[in-house]
Structures are given as structure tokens and as C-alpha cells.
Design a protein around this motif. Structure first.
Motif, PDB file in Angstrom:
ATOM      1  N   ALA A 154     -43.650  76.548 -32.840  1.00 38.68           N
ATOM      2  CA  ALA A 154     -43.299  76.739 -34.251  1.00 38.68           C
ATOM      3  C   ALA A 154     -42.175  75.782 -34.655  1.00 38.68           C
ATOM      4  CB  ALA A 154     -42.883  78.182 -34.502  1.00 38.68           C
ATOM      5  N   ASP A 155     -41.157  75.646 -33.786  1.00 39.97           N
ATOM      6  CA  ASP A 155     -40.077  74.701 -34.071  1.00 39.97           C
ATOM      7  C   ASP A 155     -40.603  73.274 -34.177  1.00 39.97           C
ATOM      8  OD1 ASP A 155     -37.644  76.073 -34.425  1.00 39.97           O
ATOM      9  OD2 ASP A 155     -37.481  76.453 -32.281  1.00 39.97           O
ATOM     10  N   LEU A 156     -41.502  72.918 -33.279  1.00 39.90           N
ATOM     11  CA  LEU A 156     -42.089  71.574 -33.322  1.00 39.90           C
ATOM     12  C   LEU A 156     -42.876  71.375 -34.617  1.00 39.90           C
ATOM     13  CD1 LEU A 156     -42.615  68.894 -31.900  1.00 39.90           C
ATOM     14  CD2 LEU A 156     -44.566  69.968 -30.740  1.00 39.90           C
ATOM     15  N   SER A 157     -43.581  72.422 -35.052  1.00 38.96           N
ATOM     16  CA  SER A 157     -44.332  72.334 -36.312  1.00 38.96           C
ATOM     17  C   SER A 157     -43.387  72.136 -37.496  1.00 38.96           C
ATOM     18  CB  SER A 157     -45.161  73.610 -36.519  1.00 38.96           C
ATOM     19  OG  SER A 157     -46.050  73.819 -35.446  1.00 38.96           O
ATOM     20  N   PHE A 158     -42.279  72.895 -37.512  1.00 43.14           N
ATOM     21  CA  PHE A 158     -41.303  72.747 -38.591  1.00 43.14           C
ATOM     22  C   PHE A 158     -40.669  71.357 -38.570  1.00 43.14           C
ATOM     23  CE2 PHE A 158     -40.704  77.565 -38.508  1.00 43.14           C
ATOM     24  CZ  PHE A 158     -41.490  77.734 -39.639  1.00 43.14           C
ATOM     25  N   PHE A 159     -40.413  70.845 -37.367  1.00 36.50           N
ATOM     26  CA  PHE A 159     -39.853  69.502 -37.255  1.00 36.50           C
ATOM     27  C   PHE A 159     -40.796  68.469 -37.879  1.00 36.50           C
ATOM     28  CE2 PHE A 159     -40.341  65.675 -34.555  1.00 36.50           C
ATOM     29  CZ  PHE A 159     -39.246  64.972 -35.026  1.00 36.50           C
ATOM     30  N   LEU A 160     -42.085  68.567 -37.570  1.00 35.84           N
ATOM     31  CA  LEU A 160     -43.053  67.614 -38.119  1.00 35.84           C
ATOM     32  C   LEU A 160     -43.179  67.763 -39.633  1.00 35.84           C
ATOM     33  CD1 LEU A 160     -45.830  67.857 -35.369  1.00 35.84           C
ATOM     34  CD2 LEU A 160     -44.151  66.020 -35.697  1.00 35.84           C
ATOM     35  N   LEU A 161     -43.136  69.016 -40.123  1.00 36.69           N
ATOM     36  CA  LEU A 161     -43.207  69.245 -41.568  1.00 36.69           C
ATOM     37  C   LEU A 161     -41.949  68.739 -42.266  1.00 36.69           C
ATOM     38  CD1 LEU A 161     -44.803  72.806 -41.625  1.00 36.69           C
ATOM     39  CD2 LEU A 161     -45.882  70.660 -42.291  1.00 36.69           C
ATOM     40  N   ALA A 162     -40.796  68.923 -41.617  1.00 36.44           N
ATOM     41  CA  ALA A 162     -39.551  68.401 -42.187  1.00 36.44           C
ATOM     42  C   ALA A 162     -39.584  66.885 -42.223  1.00 36.44           C
ATOM     43  CB  ALA A 162     -38.350  68.889 -41.375  1.00 36.44           C
ATOM     44  N   LEU A 163     -40.138  66.291 -41.183  1.00 38.89           N
ATOM     45  CA  LEU A 163     -40.268  64.838 -41.124  1.00 38.89           C
ATOM     46  C   LEU A 163     -41.139  64.326 -42.275  1.00 38.89           C
ATOM     47  CD1 LEU A 163     -39.501  62.399 -39.312  1.00 38.89           C
ATOM     48  CD2 LEU A 163     -41.669  62.726 -38.131  1.00 38.89           C
ATOM     49  N   ALA A 164     -42.166  65.115 -42.632  1.00 39.13           N
ATOM     50  CA  ALA A 164     -43.063  64.735 -43.720  1.00 39.13           C
ATOM     51  C   ALA A 164     -42.564  65.193 -45.080  1.00 39.13           C
ATOM     52  CB  ALA A 164     -44.450  65.321 -43.472  1.00 39.13           C
ATOM     53  N   GLY A 165     -41.496  66.006 -45.107  1.00 39.63           N
ATOM     54  CA  GLY A 165     -40.949  66.476 -46.373  1.00 39.63           C
ATOM     55  C   GLY A 165     -41.711  67.621 -46.986  1.00 39.63           C
ATOM     56  N   VAL A 166     -42.615  68.236 -46.220  1.00 41.37           N
ATOM     57  CA  VAL A 166     -43.482  69.274 -46.781  1.00 41.37           C
ATOM     58  C   VAL A 166     -42.733  70.580 -46.998  1.00 41.37           C
ATOM     59  CG1 VAL A 166     -45.538  70.686 -46.341  1.00 41.37           C
ATOM     60  CG2 VAL A 166     -45.527  68.243 -45.770  1.00 41.37           C
ATOM     61  N   VAL A 167     -41.845  70.977 -46.060  1.00 38.81           N
ATOM     62  CA  VAL A 167     -41.240  72.301 -46.131  1.00 38.81           C
ATOM     63  C   VAL A 167     -40.139  72.400 -47.178  1.00 38.81           C
ATOM     64  CG1 VAL A 167     -41.775  72.970 -43.770  1.00 38.81           C
ATOM     65  CG2 VAL A 167     -39.717  71.673 -44.229  1.00 38.81           C
ATOM     66  N   THR A 168     -39.882  71.336 -47.933  1.00 35.59           N
ATOM     67  CA  THR A 168     -38.874  71.432 -48.997  1.00 35.59           C
ATOM     68  C   THR A 168     -39.272  72.436 -50.062  1.00 35.59           C
ATOM     69  OG1 THR A 168     -39.920  69.524 -50.061  1.00 35.59           O
ATOM     70  CG2 THR A 168     -37.984  69.091 -48.708  1.00 35.59           C
ATOM     71  N   VAL A 169     -40.565  72.819 -50.105  1.00 35.65           N
ATOM     72  CA  VAL A 169     -41.008  73.805 -51.084  1.00 35.65           C
ATOM     73  C   VAL A 169     -40.289  75.130 -50.873  1.00 35.65           C
ATOM     74  CG1 VAL A 169     -42.954  74.597 -49.664  1.00 35.65           C
ATOM     75  CG2 VAL A 169     -43.034  74.878 -52.136  1.00 35.65           C
TER      76      VAL A 169
END
Length: 233
Positions: free
Chosen positions: A62-77
Motif C-alpha cells: 500500500a505504501d509503495l502504491s501511494f508512493f507511485l501515486l504521489a509521484l504521478a500527482g494522482v493522490v492530491t485529490v
């Protein structure tokens, strides 16, 4: 076969220091008491080391998934949408209460480790789903996690009172380097390997430890669940 050029961008001593800093940071991230470690402890005590390690892998993925999403800017929502954040807090609280109920069932029905060892992968699912519903984990990767991606350096020992000036430059960690991230997830891996082993070793010395750990894990999960629901409303 040539080494990765990104890893060659730092001299060997600087790379080693950066990776060591990542390991320390990963351990500091994974070790504090919380819902994830409650699940790891319960799975380890009730079903053995492999089940506890698998639960830790769920949180790590899950942490790795959040890291990749943060890298892509997706989780800013999540940061920009308070309603979404409150819904995640409420969902996480309900999940924690549900898993607390499961821990209590384990504690009351437990007769032996073998009797409850049939599904070692369930810990992975529990930790992974719970981590994905935890907005604080998302916000961590939006703040501290994003900071780790920005190129720069941190002189770890320099801010220490009294001795800081004498230690300046001794332990400098380079952010924005893959060595730091490799060390961070390496530190998490060390924790999810060692923590279940410690629980299992203690269980082998104390005959009734498994149900006690299950009860404590249930209480911890229930407490966090109530806090999350309170924050959501």
C-alpha cells in the motif's frame, strides 16, 4: 553488465550514507504502534511468522502504491477534497472496528495456532485494504513522501543541540535519489520481517500469549476505529 547510472551519480560513501538514512527512516515509519502493527501482531501470534510477514507486506505494498501515486500527482485529490478525506476517515474507522471484531473472535475461539492457520494470506488483504482507506497514510506521501522525491540534501546530525556543529557534514542524506527510497523500503522490510519473528519467539515462551495479543490488537483497532469515526463527524 553495467550498474544503474542513477546509482553511480553519488560517490560510494555518500550513497551508503543515503541508503542508511533511508533504512533508519523506514524503520521510524514502520515501527510506531498503530493499526498496521496491531494486525501484524495478531496475525503473527495467532497464525505464525509467515502470516505476520504477509500482513506486513500488505501495508508495504500500500505504501509503495501511494508512493507511485504521489509521484504521478494522482493522490492530491485527497488533499484538495475535504469530503473525500472525511469519507476515507469514516471508512477506515469502520474497517478498524470490523477487524477489531475479528481479532476478538480469534481471541475467544483460539485453541491452538494450527487451528487458525488455514488462511495466512488474509492478513495481507486486511492490512492492504486498511492502509488504502487511511487518509493519513495518503497525506504522509503527499507531504514527507513528496519531499523525499525533491533533489537536495539533509544534514541529519547538524540540528542536534550542543554537538550539532561538531557533527556537521558527518551524516548527509541525499533526497531525490533512488538509494534513499531503496533504503526506506528496505527499512520497512526489516521491520515486517523482525517484528513478527519477535512476536512468534515470545509466543513460544509464553503459552497463552496468542490470545492476549489478539485481545490487545482488537482493543487497539477498536480504539483507532472510534477515533477515526469521531474525526469523520
Amino acid at each position: 553488465m553495467h550498474p544503474c547510472p542513477l546509482l553511480q551519480s553519488l560517490p560510494a560513501p555518500a550513497l551508503l550514507t543515503t541508503m542508511l538514512g533511508g533504512v533508519v527512516f523506514g524503520l521510524a515509519l514502520a515501527a510506531p504502534p498503530g493499526p498496521m502493527n496491531a494486525i501484524i501482531a495478531e496475525e503473527s501470534a495467532v497464525r505464525g511468522w509467515r502470516a505476520g510477514f504477509t500482513a506486513g507486506l500488505g501495508a508495504m505494498v500500500a505504501d509503495l502504491s501511494f508512493f507511485l501515486l504521489a509521484l504521478a500527482g494522482v493522490v492530491t485529490v485527497v488533499q484538495d477534497a475535504p469530503t473525500v478525506r472525511r469519507a476515507m476517515v469514516a471508512g477506515g474507522g469502520l474497517l478498524m472496528l470490523y477487524f477489531a471484531y475479528g481479532a476478538v473472535q480469534d481471541a475467544t475461539a483460539l485453541s491452538s495456532v494450527d487451528a487458525t492457520a488455514a488462511d495466512e494470506s488474509r492478513g495481507f488483504r486486511k492490512a492492504f485494504v486498511l492502509a488504502l482507506s487511511n487518509p493519513y497514510q495518503v497525506l504522509f506521501w503527499l507531504t514527507v513522501g513528496v519531499g523525499l522525491l525533491d533533489p537536495g540534501q539533509v544534514d541529519v546530525l547538524a540540528p542536534l543541540p550542543a554537538v550539532g556543529p561538531a557533527l556537521t557534514g558527518l551524516f548527509v542524506v541525499r533526497t531525490g535519489h533512488p538509494g534513499l527510497l531503496a533504503g526506506l523500503f528496505g527499512g520497512v522490510l526489516i521491520w515486517i520481517t523482525g517484528f513478527p519473528a519477535t512476536i512468534v519467539a515470545a509466543r513460544s515462551r509464553v503459552e497463552r500469549l496468542a490470545p492476549v495479543v489478539a485481545w490487545l490488537s482488537g482493543a487497539l483497532l477498536a480504539g483507532f476505529g472510534v477515533v477515526f469515526l469521531w474525526q469523520a463527524v
